[in-house]
Design an enzyme around this catalytic site. Structure first.
Site, short mmCIF file in Angstrom:
data_model
loop_
_atom_site.label_atom_id
_atom_site.label_comp_id
_atom_site.label_asym_id
_atom_site.label_seq_id
_atom_site.Cartn_x
_atom_site.Cartn_y
_atom_site.Cartn_z
N ASN A 149 -46.03 54.62 -76.34
CA ASN A 149 -47.16 55.39 -76.87
C ASN A 149 -48.01 55.84 -75.69
OD1 ASN A 149 -49.43 56.35 -78.12
ND2 ASN A 149 -50.11 54.36 -78.90
N TRP A 150 -47.93 57.13 -75.39
CA TRP A 150 -48.66 57.63 -74.21
C TRP A 150 -50.15 57.86 -74.48
CZ3 TRP A 150 -44.81 61.89 -72.02
CH2 TRP A 150 -43.64 61.24 -71.60
N LYS A 151 -50.57 57.75 -75.73
CA LYS A 151 -51.98 57.96 -76.09
C LYS A 151 -52.47 59.30 -75.52
CE LYS A 151 -52.45 53.03 -76.43
NZ LYS A 151 -53.34 51.91 -76.62
N SER B 162 -50.31 44.95 -75.33
CA SER B 162 -50.14 44.42 -73.97
C SER B 162 -48.72 43.92 -73.69
CB SER B 162 -51.18 43.33 -73.68
OG SER B 162 -52.49 43.87 -73.74
N GLU C 256 -56.30 52.72 -83.05
CA GLU C 256 -57.32 53.58 -82.45
C GLU C 256 -57.72 54.70 -83.40
OE1 GLU C 256 -55.22 54.24 -78.80
OE2 GLU C 256 -55.61 52.16 -78.23
N GLY D 187 -47.93 50.59 -74.87
CA GLY D 187 -48.93 51.57 -74.46
C GLY D 187 -48.94 51.73 -72.95
N GLY D 188 -49.88 51.05 -72.29
CA GLY D 188 -50.08 51.20 -70.85
C GLY D 188 -48.81 51.13 -70.01
N GLY E 244 -54.34 46.97 -75.13
CA GLY E 244 -55.01 47.41 -73.90
C GLY E 244 -55.88 46.35 -73.25
N GLU F 181 -49.47 45.37 -84.45
CA GLU F 181 -50.26 45.40 -83.21
C GLU F 181 -51.62 44.75 -83.47
OE1 GLU F 181 -49.00 48.81 -80.46
OE2 GLU F 181 -50.23 49.71 -81.99
N HIS G 194 -52.23 54.24 -86.15
CA HIS G 194 -52.53 53.41 -84.98
C HIS G 194 -53.97 52.90 -85.09
CE1 HIS G 194 -53.38 52.24 -80.87
NE2 HIS G 194 -52.08 52.11 -80.72
P1 PGA Z 1 -50.98 48.52 -74.86
O1 PGA Z 1 -51.05 49.51 -76.14
O2 PGA Z 1 -49.51 48.21 -74.62
O3 PGA Z 1 -51.60 49.29 -73.75
O4 PGA Z 1 -51.75 47.29 -75.24
C1 PGA Z 1 -50.21 49.34 -77.25
C2 PGA Z 1 -50.51 50.41 -78.28
O5 PGA Z 1 -51.69 50.73 -78.47
O6 PGA Z 1 -49.61 50.96 -78.94
#
Ligand code: PGA
Length: 233
Positions: A7-9, A194, A94, A215-216, A164, A158, A92
């Site tokens: 997930n590149w956000k 994470s 967010e 994500g990251g 994050g 998640e 998601h």
């Molecule tokens: P993260 O994000 O790996 O940076 O914690 C995961 C996500 O939000 O899908």
């Protein structure tokens, strides 16, 4: 088959996304692991083009429930399909936290995307406050109540406190949450929050964990590829 989705956000505009996809194309990714990237809307066309002819799937990060209409700022499933996008993330945390997404709107998006023939990764997870109150399982049951099993549906668990933050659920915690959800809905399940090269293997070794939403660590090809290798069963 395990599945690793990046997930590149809100990172990687078209130029950077193109570069990252070209590097991914040249990277030796393991057989038997389904690899997906989720670029922002504006980078989908470039990503689809660069990854054409590879096994790497391109997904969006969100999708509206109507096919078209007066919905400023939204994008529909037929539009994504026209672009060559295979599927989409939905719900998601967010989006729930910052953009007013509710269980109801998430369920509507999931249903419409599946109807339109897109694959869907629907995201669920408890906040830290909910976990501290012992409400995790009730929250997860409520969040998945609006979904129905479908061959194109995957659920990503998640925990919001792990996204994050560098804090990961322990493999046991993740396994337990996945079991709760699998009792209600028998679909493949990803863990997210994470996930890094050094913790991926122990999480992915849990029997109820079928893959990861990253994500990251998906923004760097080396760490993303290492997580894909950790998913070999
Ligand atoms: P993260 O994000 O790996 O940076 O914690 C995961 C996500 O939000 O899908």
């Amino acid at each position: 088959m395990s599945l690793i989705a990046g997930n590149w956000k809100m990172y990687n505009g078209p130029v950077e996304a193109g570069e990252l996809c070209r590097t991914l194309r040249k990277t030796d990714l393991p057989d038997g692991v389904e690899v997906i990237v989720c670029p922002p809307f504006v980078s989908l066309a470039e990503s689809v083009q660069v990854l054409a002819g590879t096994e790497i799937g391109v997904f969006a990060q969100n999708c509206h429930w109507e096919a078209e209409g007066a919905f400023t700022g939204e994008v529909s499933a037929p539009m994504l399909k026209e672009l060559g996008v295979y599927g989409t993330l939905v719900g998601h945390s967010e989006r729930r936290q910052w953009f007013g997404e509710t269980d109801d709107t998430v369920a509507r998006r999931v249903y419409a995307c599946l109807e339109a023939g897109l694959q869907v990764i629907a995201c669920v997870g408890e906040t830290e406050e909910q976990r501290d109150k012992g409400a995790t399982h009730a929250v997860l049951r409520r969040q998945v109540a609006g979904f129905e099993a479908d061959q194109n549906l995957v659920i990503a668990y998640e925990p919001v406190w792990a996204i994050g933050t560098g804090r990961t659920a322990t493999p046991d915690m993740a396994q337990e949450a996945h079991e709760t959800i699998k009792e209600l809905l028998d679909v493949p399940m990803l863990y997210g929050g994470s996930v890094k090269p050094d913790n991926a293997a122990e999480l992915l070794a849990q029997p109820a964990i079928d893959g990861a939403l990253v994500g990251g660590a998906s923004l760097e090809v080396d760490s993303f590829a290492a997580i894909c290798r950790a998913a070999i069963r």
